[in-house]
Design a protein around this motif. Structure first.
Motif, mmCIF file in Angstrom:
data_model
loop_
_atom_site.group_PDB
_atom_site.id
_atom_site.type_symbol
_atom_site.label_atom_id
_atom_site.label_comp_id
_atom_site.label_asym_id
_atom_site.label_seq_id
_atom_site.Cartn_x
_atom_site.Cartn_y
_atom_site.Cartn_z
ATOM 1 N N VAL A 237 -0.677 -2.869 -13.143
ATOM 2 C CA VAL A 237 0.755 -2.878 -13.500
ATOM 3 C C VAL A 237 1.577 -2.104 -12.460
ATOM 4 C CG1 VAL A 237 2.405 -1.937 -15.190
ATOM 5 C CG2 VAL A 237 0.446 -3.246 -15.967
ATOM 6 N N GLU A 238 1.072 -0.953 -12.034
ATOM 7 C CA GLU A 238 1.818 -0.141 -11.068
ATOM 8 C C GLU A 238 1.746 -0.731 -9.666
ATOM 9 O OE1 GLU A 238 3.821 2.166 -11.731
ATOM 10 O OE2 GLU A 238 3.320 2.641 -13.792
ATOM 11 N N ARG A 239 0.648 -1.386 -9.335
ATOM 12 C CA ARG A 239 0.509 -1.965 -7.996
ATOM 13 C C ARG A 239 1.428 -3.170 -7.804
ATOM 14 N NH1 ARG A 239 0.270 -0.514 -3.792
ATOM 15 N NH2 ARG A 239 -0.927 -2.119 -2.776
ATOM 16 N N VAL A 240 1.700 -3.889 -8.882
ATOM 17 C CA VAL A 240 2.626 -5.018 -8.736
ATOM 18 C C VAL A 240 4.078 -4.582 -8.987
ATOM 19 C CG1 VAL A 240 0.930 -6.786 -9.330
ATOM 20 C CG2 VAL A 240 2.373 -5.860 -11.121
ATOM 21 N N GLY A 241 4.269 -3.377 -9.491
ATOM 22 C CA GLY A 241 5.627 -2.877 -9.739
ATOM 23 C C GLY A 241 6.300 -3.584 -10.897
ATOM 24 N N LEU A 242 5.571 -3.719 -11.996
ATOM 25 C CA LEU A 242 6.112 -4.445 -13.152
ATOM 26 C C LEU A 242 7.342 -3.751 -13.748
ATOM 27 C CD1 LEU A 242 5.213 -7.003 -14.700
ATOM 28 C CD2 LEU A 242 4.023 -5.522 -16.304
ATOM 29 N N PHE A 243 7.319 -2.429 -13.812
ATOM 30 C CA PHE A 243 8.432 -1.688 -14.429
ATOM 31 C C PHE A 243 9.139 -0.755 -13.438
ATOM 32 C CE2 PHE A 243 5.341 -2.206 -18.034
ATOM 33 C CZ PHE A 243 6.064 -3.197 -18.685
ATOM 34 N N ASP A 244 8.746 -0.802 -12.196
ATOM 35 C CA ASP A 244 9.316 0.109 -11.203
ATOM 36 C C ASP A 244 10.087 -0.707 -10.158
ATOM 37 O OD1 ASP A 244 9.918 2.473 -10.051
ATOM 38 O OD2 ASP A 244 7.887 2.973 -9.391
ATOM 39 N N VAL A 245 10.861 -0.023 -9.314
ATOM 40 C CA VAL A 245 11.631 -0.754 -8.300
ATOM 41 C C VAL A 245 10.743 -1.248 -7.170
ATOM 42 C CG1 VAL A 245 13.873 0.299 -8.764
ATOM 43 C CG2 VAL A 245 12.309 1.420 -7.198
ATOM 44 N N SER A 246 9.606 -0.582 -6.955
ATOM 45 C CA SER A 246 8.671 -1.044 -5.930
ATOM 46 C C SER A 246 7.257 -0.604 -6.313
ATOM 47 C CB SER A 246 9.053 -0.460 -4.573
ATOM 48 O OG SER A 246 9.051 0.939 -4.651
ATOM 49 N N PRO A 247 6.235 -1.289 -5.789
ATOM 50 C CA PRO A 247 4.865 -0.917 -6.145
ATOM 51 C C PRO A 247 4.514 0.488 -5.659
ATOM 52 C CG PRO A 247 4.928 -3.066 -5.080
ATOM 53 C CD PRO A 247 6.280 -2.460 -4.904
ATOM 54 N N ILE A 248 3.629 1.154 -6.398
ATOM 55 C CA ILE A 248 3.189 2.495 -6.012
ATOM 56 C C ILE A 248 1.974 2.361 -5.090
ATOM 57 C CG2 ILE A 248 2.271 4.686 -6.906
ATOM 58 C CD1 ILE A 248 3.829 4.196 -9.451
ATOM 59 N N PRO A 249 1.916 3.126 -3.971
ATOM 60 C CA PRO A 249 0.759 3.031 -3.077
ATOM 61 C C PRO A 249 -0.536 3.448 -3.789
ATOM 62 C CG PRO A 249 2.471 4.445 -2.140
ATOM 63 C CD PRO A 249 2.904 4.095 -3.511
ATOM 64 N N PRO A 250 -1.683 2.873 -3.378
ATOM 65 C CA PRO A 250 -2.949 3.141 -4.085
ATOM 66 C C PRO A 250 -3.290 4.626 -4.187
ATOM 67 C CG PRO A 250 -3.230 1.361 -2.520
ATOM 68 C CD PRO A 250 -1.852 1.890 -2.313
ATOM 69 N N SER A 251 -3.095 5.397 -3.102
ATOM 70 C CA SER A 251 -3.498 6.813 -3.157
ATOM 71 C C SER A 251 -2.641 7.579 -4.175
ATOM 72 C CB SER A 251 -3.392 7.449 -1.775
ATOM 73 O OG SER A 251 -2.077 7.343 -1.306
ATOM 74 N N ALA A 252 -1.334 7.274 -4.187
ATOM 75 C CA ALA A 252 -0.451 7.941 -5.149
ATOM 76 C C ALA A 252 -0.843 7.568 -6.578
ATOM 77 C CB ALA A 252 0.995 7.557 -4.881
ATOM 78 N N LEU A 253 -1.302 6.347 -6.735
ATOM 79 C CA LEU A 253 -1.680 5.851 -8.056
ATOM 80 C C LEU A 253 -2.966 6.531 -8.552
ATOM 81 C CD1 LEU A 253 -0.612 3.889 -10.052
ATOM 82 C CD2 LEU A 253 -1.703 2.047 -8.817
ATOM 83 N N LEU A 254 -3.931 6.669 -7.653
ATOM 84 C CA LEU A 254 -5.188 7.316 -8.038
ATOM 85 C C LEU A 254 -4.968 8.775 -8.440
ATOM 86 C CD1 LEU A 254 -7.737 5.905 -5.447
ATOM 87 C CD2 LEU A 254 -7.686 5.486 -7.897
ATOM 88 N N PHE A 255 -3.985 9.411 -7.789
ATOM 89 C CA PHE A 255 -3.718 10.823 -8.080
ATOM 90 C C PHE A 255 -2.587 10.996 -9.103
ATOM 91 C CE2 PHE A 255 -5.296 11.656 -3.518
ATOM 92 C CZ PHE A 255 -6.606 11.718 -3.961
ATOM 93 N N SER A 256 -2.234 9.922 -9.799
ATOM 94 C CA SER A 256 -1.169 10.039 -10.811
ATOM 95 C C SER A 256 -1.748 10.687 -12.074
ATOM 96 C CB SER A 256 -0.591 8.662 -11.132
ATOM 97 O OG SER A 256 -1.585 7.866 -11.733
ATOM 98 N N ILE A 257 -0.865 11.281 -12.854
ATOM 99 C CA ILE A 257 -1.308 12.006 -14.060
ATOM 100 C C ILE A 257 -2.081 11.102 -15.030
ATOM 101 C CG2 ILE A 257 -0.481 13.316 -16.093
ATOM 102 C CD1 ILE A 257 -0.354 14.892 -13.478
ATOM 103 N N PRO A 258 -1.596 9.865 -15.317
ATOM 104 C CA PRO A 258 -2.365 9.026 -16.254
ATOM 105 C C PRO A 258 -3.788 8.749 -15.765
ATOM 106 C CG PRO A 258 -0.175 8.128 -15.957
ATOM 107 C CD PRO A 258 -0.315 9.224 -14.959
ATOM 108 N N MET A 259 -3.949 8.481 -14.462
ATOM 109 C CA MET A 259 -5.288 8.168 -13.940
ATOM 110 C C MET A 259 -6.186 9.408 -13.953
ATOM 111 S SD MET A 259 -5.490 4.979 -13.236
ATOM 112 C CE MET A 259 -6.150 4.136 -11.848
#
Lengths: 313, 182
Positions: free
Chosen positions: A18-40
């Motif tokens: 969901v975050e990589r395709v940017g379903l709810f955001d203005v642009s996709p989140i880069p993979p490294s930022a996503l792996l280190f995000s609080i939910p992950m």
């Protein structure tokens, strides 16, 4: 317990997608930022706790394969958390002949990741020469080869070759190169010919026909295109140069290297052109955990396939 | 099996909820993602923003740098700086450059993300240089400046703003925007 673990795995996969395709955001989140995000991170921590609790509860009944899986999970999640705290990664644009020091704040802002306990790599890099091989139509870079000098404190300088393939490991730092472009050096002169300013500008002029612009202290904008193979008639390389002042086109013409353009009370020329690339610098202590985990995962999967194949026979 | 299906569905739902509530304007972003937004209203907003931009742009030059309208001028600070820098250059020579818009036709408007857009316009401006004191033209005639302008715009709150504009000749091929140059 296994349902909960399944839920967490599905959660992580869905959240990543969901975050990589940017379903709810203005642009996709880069993979490294996503792996280190609080939910992950939270999900991974919960998964680790559940796995360990389950292991303690079923201590006597777990078989060798089970312990192998538990080890992989522990290593992978530990690697993620160690990376989160200790990883340093950043990218810097480097033009031929330019030297950068990894300890300084020279990284492209949105490429920089600095864990809470990470240390800037104390390393200097000089890009001596960059060679690129292009596709037949000249619009794609197939390979990059960069001759680089590494400068490390209290160590002799080291000449190395970096390519656009996998990054190379030096001591505890991974260094790689990617992307390609041209850095022209402009020379701005006054009407009487005295040099007012000169510098290399990193511009996105590749592939030929791409246009980029730069500004100096005046209200002018300088637009540039670079045609290294010349025009259709196969003549020498040239630049398409356009100077505007707000909405007025002051001059627009085709110029050769070192050819001066006179405009208003100034003269400008492109006196030299070099190549640039993006150097990535990564130091990640988490790799000591997740790299063995990935190797073990491969061994586990291969052995599983082997066992299933034997059963079918 | 049923328990696994419920677990999987719960995982998907949880991920969607966390992602939805962790971003600002999630619903608008989602609407853009699936193409369910009012395109006509978007085009109108861009047109109005560019009209206001060009009206103020001309008025800053024509008044020799009056700050009236600066707050409502829908442009990034770097654009404002460039405009007033040029006005100041003319002022040093006791001159004013006067922009008079003759044609403004939008060629294309593209929405590149929920908060960014690119518009290309064909414009003709008549330009004269005047003496600052007498406002008499010091040019022989008027320069008709036919251009194509690519505006890069960003939405801040409910307002669109021009973050960059590039000027091309009428016959120029407009190149793609380099990656990383927003």
């Amino acid at each position: 317990m296994s349902f909960l673990r399944f839920l967490i795995i599905i959660f992580c996969v869905t959240y990543y997608f969901v975050e990589r395709v940017g379903l709810f955001d203005v642009s996709p989140i880069p993979p490294s930022a996503l792996l280190f995000s609080i939910p992950m991170l939270s999900a991974s921590f919960l998964f680790l706790i559940i796995t360990l609790l389950s292991a303690i509860r079923n201590f006597t009944t777990i078989k060798a394969g089970g312990w192998f899986l538990i080890l992989i999970v522990v290593l992978l999640i530990s690697g993620l958390w160690v990376s989160y705290f200790t990883r340093f990664s950043g990218e810097v644009v480097l033009t031929e002949g330019q030297t950068i020091y990894g300890g300084h704040n020279i990284y492209v802002a949105n490429t920089l990741y600095h864990g809470k306990f990470a240390v800037h790599p104390d390393i200097g890099i000089t890009l001596e020469k960059l060679e690129a091989s292009f596709s037949a139509d000249g619009t794609d870079v197939l390979d990059l080869k960069g001759d680089v000098t590494l400068i490390q404190a209290s160590k002799p300088q080291k000449k190395i070759v970096l390519t656009s393939g996998l990054p190379k490991l030096f001591d505890d730092t991974w260094i790689g190169i990617r992307d390609f472009g041209y850095s022209p050096r402009y020379v701005l002169k006054s009407k009487d010919g005295s040099v007012l300013d000169s510098a290399f500008m990193f511009l996105k002029l590749f592939p030929p026909g791409s246009e980029d612009s730069f500004r100096l202290l005046s209200p002018h904008t300088y637009y540039l295109q670079y045609h290294p193979s010349g025009g259709d008639d196969g003549d020498e390389s040239y630049f398409s140069f356009r100077i505007t002042r707000n909405k007025d086109i002051v001059i627009s013409k085709r110029v050769a290297l070192k050819e001066e353009i006179s405009f208003e009370n100034s003269r400008i020329s492109i006196d030299e052109i070099r190549k640039w690339t993006v150097v990535s610098i990564t130091r990640d202590r988490g790799a000591f955990f997740y790299v063995p985990a990935l190797i073990l995962s491969c061994i586990y999967l291969i052995s599983k396939v082997f066992i299933i194949a034997r059963k079918i026979k | 099996m049923k328990k696994y299906l419920i677990s999987g569905a719960a995982g998907i739902l949880l991920a969607l909820c966390i992602s939805f509530f962790s971003h600002e304007h999630s619903l608008k972003n989602f609407a853009y993602f699936i193409g369910a937004y009012d395109h006509e209203m978007f085009v109108q907003e861009i047109e109005q923003t560019l009209k206001l931009f060009n009206r103020n742009f001309a008025s800053f030059f024509n008044t020799g740098g009056s700050l009236a309208g600066l707050n409502e001028f829908p442009a990034a600070n770097m654009i404002k700086r460039r405009i007033f820098q040029e006005i100041d250059d003319w002022r040093k020579n006791n001159q004013i450059i006067v922009y008079d818009r003759d044609v403004f036709e939008l060629e294309s408007i593209d929405r590149t993300s929920p908060v960014s857009a690119v518009a290309i316009a064909r414009e003709v401006w008549f330009m004269t240089i005047q003496d600052r004191g007498t406002r008499k033209s010091i040019m022989s005639g008027v320069k008709a400046n036919s251009i194509r302008v690519r505006y890069r715009m960003r939405k801040e709150g409910d307002t669109w703003r021009v973050t960059e504009y590039e000027v091309f000749g009428v016959e120029d091929t407009i190149p793609v925007i380099p990656k990383g140059r927003v």
